[in-house]
Design an enzyme around this catalytic site. Structure first.
Site, short mmCIF file in Angstrom:
data_model
loop_
_atom_site.label_atom_id
_atom_site.label_comp_id
_atom_site.label_asym_id
_atom_site.label_seq_id
_atom_site.Cartn_x
_atom_site.Cartn_y
_atom_site.Cartn_z
N TYR A 185 0.84 -1.20 0.00
CA TYR A 185 0.00 0.00 0.00
C TYR A 185 0.87 1.25 0.00
O TYR A 185 2.01 1.25 0.47
CB TYR A 185 -0.96 0.01 1.19
N CYS A 186 0.32 2.33 -0.55
CA CYS A 186 0.98 3.63 -0.57
C CYS A 186 -0.12 4.69 -0.70
O CYS A 186 -1.30 4.37 -0.70
CB CYS A 186 2.00 3.72 -1.70
N THR A 187 0.27 5.95 -0.81
CA THR A 187 -0.70 7.04 -0.71
C THR A 187 -1.83 6.93 -1.72
O THR A 187 -3.00 6.83 -1.37
CB THR A 187 0.01 8.40 -0.87
N CYS A 192 2.96 1.30 -5.44
CA CYS A 192 2.71 -0.13 -5.36
C CYS A 192 2.54 -0.77 -6.73
O CYS A 192 2.72 -1.98 -6.88
CB CYS A 192 1.49 -0.40 -4.49
N ILE A 214 -4.11 4.26 -0.16
CA ILE A 214 -4.67 4.65 1.14
C ILE A 214 -5.82 5.63 0.96
O ILE A 214 -6.82 5.59 1.68
CB ILE A 214 -3.58 5.28 2.02
#
Length: 295
Positions: A185-187, A192, A214
């Site tokens: 996961y990432c912003t 990803c 996210i």
């Protein structure tokens, strides 16, 4: 103009034959619409964050979608203004996310080839409910971002920049999870897209990524899901919460008090961010080097 300001976050992986031509077009478009922010373009696609009047942003999206490779972009909206960005930057780079892995990243008109399976926010929760401890959240951001917010029980790799990820996942530290179900996961999801490829290429067998990152998960579940804390963002806001019920999981680096607020070092040559509570920020933010002071 409407007088209502917003910020958009977006990316699109698609082959681009002439990145410089796209750069010139995008810069001219943003200047015409009085937008500020940052756009990176490479032969693999586009990655941007822009702020400004909501009508100008809608016109930007409409114009950008006219390029056939950008029609599938998932546009994410959040509160903010163009003033959250000091200026407009539109640049061509070898990579739109600097993993140092240009040879491993392959894209076609459908996006990244060989990445992890995309999960909707609902599917993330379903996977965790079904498989429990066999599911591992793997943070695809710089480690400091997780100080104020992360998925519950997530692995946070020891990385200062995206360039550190390849060395980190090749270190052997995470060999014990290679056969688990890994949700990267990432912003907003872009890191990803690439990280999941790199992990699969190195023997991590069952890798997923969250569709929209996210941001989309928080929009769906707020603070009632598997996410704890605030989301770090790379503009003057520094951190955003999904609801008023957000937990404060960050700790002041001086007094260990609860906080989610990073501060730029008073020494402009330092470039280090320091996590401080309001009281310590008022006391120490004008020091010669805030970062050295709290060590």
């Amino acid at each position: 103009m409407s007088g209502l300001n917003k910020i958009i976050l977006y990316y699109g992986f698609t082959p681009i034959d002439d990145p410089e031509a796209i750069r010139l077009w995008q810069r001219t478009l943003c200047e015409k619409l009085n937008l500020k922010g940052r756009i990176l373009i490479s032969e693999h696609g586009i990655n941007g964050t822009l702020g400004g009047d909501i009508e100008d942003l809608k016109n930007y999206i409409k114009a950008t979608k006219e390029y056939k490779g950008f029609k599938r972009i998932d546009w994410k909206w959040s509160d903010g203004t163009g003033e959250d960005f000091p200026r407009l930057k539109v640049k061509v780079r070898d990579e739109i996310v600097a993993f140092g892995a240009t040879d491993e990243l392959k894209v076609d008109k459908h996006g990244v080839i060989g990445g992890g399976e995309h999960l909707s926010p609902e599917q993330v929760n379903e996977l965790v409910e079904k498989y429990g401890d066999d599911v591992v959240f793997f943070d695809g951001r710089n480690a400091f971002e997780a100080k104020i917010g992360k998925f519950r029980n997530a692995i946070v790799p020891d990385v200062r920049t995206t360039h550190d990820f390849i060395k980190e996942i090749e270190s052997g530290k995470y060999d014990d999870i290679k056969d688990k179900k890994i949700i990267s996961y990432c912003t907003g999801g872009i890191r990803c897209e690439i990280l999941s490829v790199l992990m699969k290429n190195r023997g991590f067998n069952d890798v997923y990524q969250i569709q929209g990152g996210i941001v989309r998960y928080g929009e769906k579940f707020g603070d009632s899901g598997l996410w704890d804390g605030s989301l770090y963002v790379f503009d003057n806001r520094m951190a955003v919460d999904f609801t008023d019920e957000a937990k404060v999981i960050g700790e002041c680096e001086k007094c260990n008090g609860a906080t989610n607020q990073f501060y730029n070092c008073a020494n402009q040559q330092c470039r280090e961010l320091t996590l401080l509570c309001d009281e310590c920020a008022a006391k120490y933010s004008s020091a010669a080097c805030t970062h050295e002071l709290v060590k």
